[in-house]
Design a protein around this motif. Structure first.
Motif, PDB file in Angstrom:
ATOM      1  N   LYS A  74       0.910  -1.308   0.028  1.00 17.44           N
ATOM      2  CA  LYS A  74       0.048   0.072   0.004  1.00 17.44           C
ATOM      3  C   LYS A  74       0.891   1.480  -0.133  1.00 17.44           C
ATOM      4  O   LYS A  74       0.298   2.389   0.251  1.00 17.44           O
ATOM      5  N   ILE A  75       2.070   1.110  -0.179  1.00 20.17           N
ATOM      6  CA  ILE A  75       3.045   2.083   0.003  1.00 20.17           C
ATOM      7  C   ILE A  75       2.361   3.091  -1.423  1.00 20.17           C
ATOM      8  O   ILE A  75       2.367   2.872  -2.461  1.00 20.17           O
ATOM      9  N   LYS A  76       2.384   4.210  -1.206  1.00 21.87           N
ATOM     10  CA  LYS A  76       2.124   5.536  -1.928  1.00 21.87           C
ATOM     11  C   LYS A  76       3.223   6.468  -2.270  1.00 21.87           C
ATOM     12  O   LYS A  76       3.002   7.427  -3.309  1.00 21.87           O
ATOM     13  N   LEU A  77       4.203   6.618  -1.444  1.00 22.32           N
ATOM     14  CA  LEU A  77       5.416   7.525  -1.516  1.00 22.32           C
ATOM     15  C   LEU A  77       6.651   6.678  -1.610  1.00 22.32           C
ATOM     16  O   LEU A  77       6.805   5.988  -0.360  1.00 22.32           O
ATOM     17  N   VAL A  78       7.704   6.828  -2.362  1.00 18.51           N
ATOM     18  CA  VAL A  78       8.974   6.376  -2.229  1.00 18.51           C
ATOM     19  C   VAL A  78       9.716   7.764  -2.525  1.00 18.51           C
ATOM     20  O   VAL A  78       9.982   8.333  -3.505  1.00 18.51           O
ATOM     21  N   TRP A  79      10.661   7.916  -1.446  1.00 17.00           N
ATOM     22  CA  TRP A  79      11.618   8.906  -1.425  1.00 17.00           C
ATOM     23  C   TRP A  79      13.100   8.455  -1.640  1.00 17.00           C
ATOM     24  O   TRP A  79      13.609   7.979  -0.750  1.00 17.00           O
ATOM     25  N   ILE A  80      13.494   8.410  -2.891  1.00 15.84           N
ATOM     26  CA  ILE A  80      14.927   8.184  -3.273  1.00 15.84           C
ATOM     27  C   ILE A  80      16.111   9.156  -2.835  1.00 15.84           C
ATOM     28  O   ILE A  80      16.012  10.124  -3.736  1.00 15.84           O
ATOM     29  N   ASP A  81      16.797   8.907  -1.718  1.00 12.68           N
ATOM     30  CA  ASP A  81      17.699   9.956  -1.413  1.00 12.68           C
ATOM     31  C   ASP A  81      19.174   9.936  -2.189  1.00 12.68           C
ATOM     32  O   ASP A  81      19.632   8.996  -1.908  1.00 12.68           O
ATOM     33  N   ALA A  82      19.279  10.712  -3.198  1.00 11.73           N
ATOM     34  CA  ALA A  82      20.358  10.748  -3.894  1.00 11.73           C
ATOM     35  C   ALA A  82      21.495  11.486  -3.241  1.00 11.73           C
ATOM     36  O   ALA A  82      21.404  12.505  -2.876  1.00 11.73           O
ATOM     37  N   LYS A  83      22.629  10.703  -2.705  1.00  9.65           N
ATOM     38  CA  LYS A  83      23.728  11.047  -1.976  1.00  9.65           C
ATOM     39  C   LYS A  83      24.667  11.649  -2.968  1.00  9.65           C
ATOM     40  O   LYS A  83      25.693  12.504  -2.425  1.00  9.65           O
ATOM     41  N   GLN A  84      24.986  10.988  -4.063  1.00  6.30           N
ATOM     42  CA  GLN A  84      25.902  11.614  -5.100  1.00  6.30           C
ATOM     43  C   GLN A  84      25.459  12.101  -6.420  1.00  6.30           C
ATOM     44  O   GLN A  84      24.402  11.548  -6.930  1.00  6.30           O
ATOM     45  N   ILE A 102      15.440   4.285 -13.295  1.00  6.14           N
ATOM     46  CA  ILE A 102      14.673   3.584 -12.416  1.00  6.14           C
ATOM     47  C   ILE A 102      13.365   3.957 -11.811  1.00  6.14           C
ATOM     48  O   ILE A 102      12.336   3.413 -12.175  1.00  6.14           O
ATOM     49  N   GLN A 103      13.466   5.223 -11.580  1.00  7.91           N
ATOM     50  CA  GLN A 103      12.380   5.939 -11.189  1.00  7.91           C
ATOM     51  C   GLN A 103      11.285   6.000 -12.351  1.00  7.91           C
ATOM     52  O   GLN A 103      10.078   5.445 -12.111  1.00  7.91           O
ATOM     53  N   LYS A 104      11.481   6.232 -13.359  1.00  8.73           N
ATOM     54  CA  LYS A 104      10.586   6.311 -14.579  1.00  8.73           C
ATOM     55  C   LYS A 104      10.321   4.933 -14.919  1.00  8.73           C
ATOM     56  O   LYS A 104       8.988   4.769 -15.234  1.00  8.73           O
ATOM     57  N   GLU A 105      11.078   3.856 -14.888  1.00 10.29           N
ATOM     58  CA  GLU A 105      10.548   2.520 -15.304  1.00 10.29           C
ATOM     59  C   GLU A 105       9.423   2.106 -14.243  1.00 10.29           C
ATOM     60  O   GLU A 105       8.616   1.613 -14.706  1.00 10.29           O
ATOM     61  N   TYR A 106       9.723   2.324 -12.723  1.00  9.81           N
ATOM     62  CA  TYR A 106       8.704   2.109 -12.018  1.00  9.81           C
ATOM     63  C   TYR A 106       7.579   2.900 -11.828  1.00  9.81           C
ATOM     64  O   TYR A 106       6.414   2.292 -11.682  1.00  9.81           O
ATOM     65  N   LEU A 107       7.582   4.028 -12.164  1.00  8.85           N
ATOM     66  CA  LEU A 107       6.450   4.733 -12.492  1.00  8.85           C
ATOM     67  C   LEU A 107       5.502   4.698 -13.475  1.00  8.85           C
ATOM     68  O   LEU A 107       4.496   4.224 -13.451  1.00  8.85           O
ATOM     69  N   LYS A 159       1.659   3.071 -13.275  1.00  5.04           N
ATOM     70  CA  LYS A 159       0.634   3.575 -14.143  1.00  5.04           C
ATOM     71  C   LYS A 159       0.183   2.297 -15.031  1.00  5.04           C
ATOM     72  O   LYS A 159      -1.198   2.265 -14.902  1.00  5.04           O
ATOM     73  N   VAL A 160       0.665   1.486 -15.398  1.00  2.00           N
ATOM     74  CA  VAL A 160       0.092   0.229 -16.414  1.00  2.00           C
ATOM     75  C   VAL A 160      -0.642  -0.495 -15.088  1.00  2.00           C
ATOM     76  O   VAL A 160      -1.771  -0.972 -15.523  1.00  2.00           O
ATOM     77  N   LEU A 161      -0.260  -0.791 -13.860  1.00  2.00           N
ATOM     78  CA  LEU A 161      -0.713  -1.445 -12.981  1.00  2.00           C
ATOM     79  C   LEU A 161      -1.875  -0.815 -12.042  1.00  2.00           C
ATOM     80  O   LEU A 161      -2.620  -1.346 -11.205  1.00  2.00           O
ATOM     81  N   ASN A 162      -2.299   0.448 -12.702  1.00  3.47           N
ATOM     82  CA  ASN A 162      -3.213   1.272 -12.180  1.00  3.47           C
ATOM     83  C   ASN A 162      -3.088   1.631 -10.574  1.00  3.47           C
ATOM     84  O   ASN A 162      -3.989   1.771  -9.695  1.00  3.47           O
ATOM     85  N   ARG A 163      -1.738   1.892 -10.284  1.00  2.00           N
ATOM     86  CA  ARG A 163      -1.409   2.040  -8.591  1.00  2.00           C
ATOM     87  C   ARG A 163      -1.124   3.548  -8.507  1.00  2.00           C
ATOM     88  O   ARG A 163      -0.523   4.304  -9.517  1.00  2.00           O
ATOM     89  N   ASN A 164      -1.482   3.828  -7.414  1.00  2.00           N
ATOM     90  CA  ASN A 164      -1.618   5.354  -7.029  1.00  2.00           C
ATOM     91  C   ASN A 164       0.088   5.304  -6.187  1.00  2.00           C
ATOM     92  O   ASN A 164      -0.002   4.961  -5.220  1.00  2.00           O
ATOM     93  N   LEU A 165       1.052   5.765  -7.057  1.00  2.00           N
ATOM     94  CA  LEU A 165       2.276   5.716  -6.461  1.00  2.00           C
ATOM     95  C   LEU A 165       3.141   6.909  -6.901  1.00  2.00           C
ATOM     96  O   LEU A 165       3.242   7.086  -7.919  1.00  2.00           O
ATOM     97  N   SER A 166       3.774   7.473  -5.882  1.00  2.00           N
ATOM     98  CA  SER A 166       4.682   8.669  -6.226  1.00  2.00           C
ATOM     99  C   SER A 166       6.138   8.205  -5.905  1.00  2.00           C
ATOM    100  O   SER A 166       6.511   7.472  -4.855  1.00  2.00           O
TER     101      SER A 166
END
Length: 144
Positions: free
Chosen positions: A3-13, A23-28, A32-39
């Motif tokens: 049920k995760i709705k938000l993922v914050w990927i902390d770019a350190k470098q 990776i972000q675009k691939e999973y977004l 979308k294809v799976l009709n998931r509300n995910l940011s």
């Protein structure tokens, strides 16, 4: 299957930005294809990381969260501003960012009295903490 709705990927470098963006675009796209509300947002913790992020073309495909000042939020067109809790409750700046239809998160808020103060301010859209049970206590005790 979460049920995760938000993922914050902390770019350190800075060098990590192109890899994270891919990776972000691939999973977004998959969400979308799976009709998931995910940011999924790329965290921009430093000016160097933000500068590398700003070299991406089509940044609308790569939503970001900026931990720097509000001018940097605007420069990177980040959808979320995440100031440090140690800067205090920044009501005027938060109101300004909210008027631009951006969210405001605070991080890493771990002191019990500060969790209460920030939660009760009712200004933040998200609070990052290592003590979610304390935040849950504030939430459920406010519901009375």
């Amino acid at each position: 299957n979460t049920k995760i709705k938000l993922v914050w990927i902390d770019a350190k470098q800075p060098a990590a930005i192109p890899v994270i963006a891919k990776i972000q675009k691939e999973y977004l796209d998959l969400a979308k294809v799976l009709n998931r509300n995910l940011s999924i947002v790329i965290g921009l913790p430093t000016a160097e990381v933000m500068d590398e992020y700003n070299t991406l073309s089509n940044k609308e495909y790569y939503p970001s969260l900026c931990e720097l000042d509000i001018n940097s939020v605007r420069k990177s067109n980040s959808i979320i501003w995440a100031p440090r809790w140690t800067e205090g409750i920044l009501q005027q700046q938060i109101n300004s960012i909210h008027s631009e239809a951006r969210l405001v998160f605070v991080w890493t808020l771990d002191l019990p009295n500060m969790i209460s103060e920030y939660y009760l301010s009712d200004l933040y859209d998200g609070i990052l903490t290592n003590y979610p049970s304390l935040l849950a206590f504030e939430h459920y005790s406010k519901q009375e």
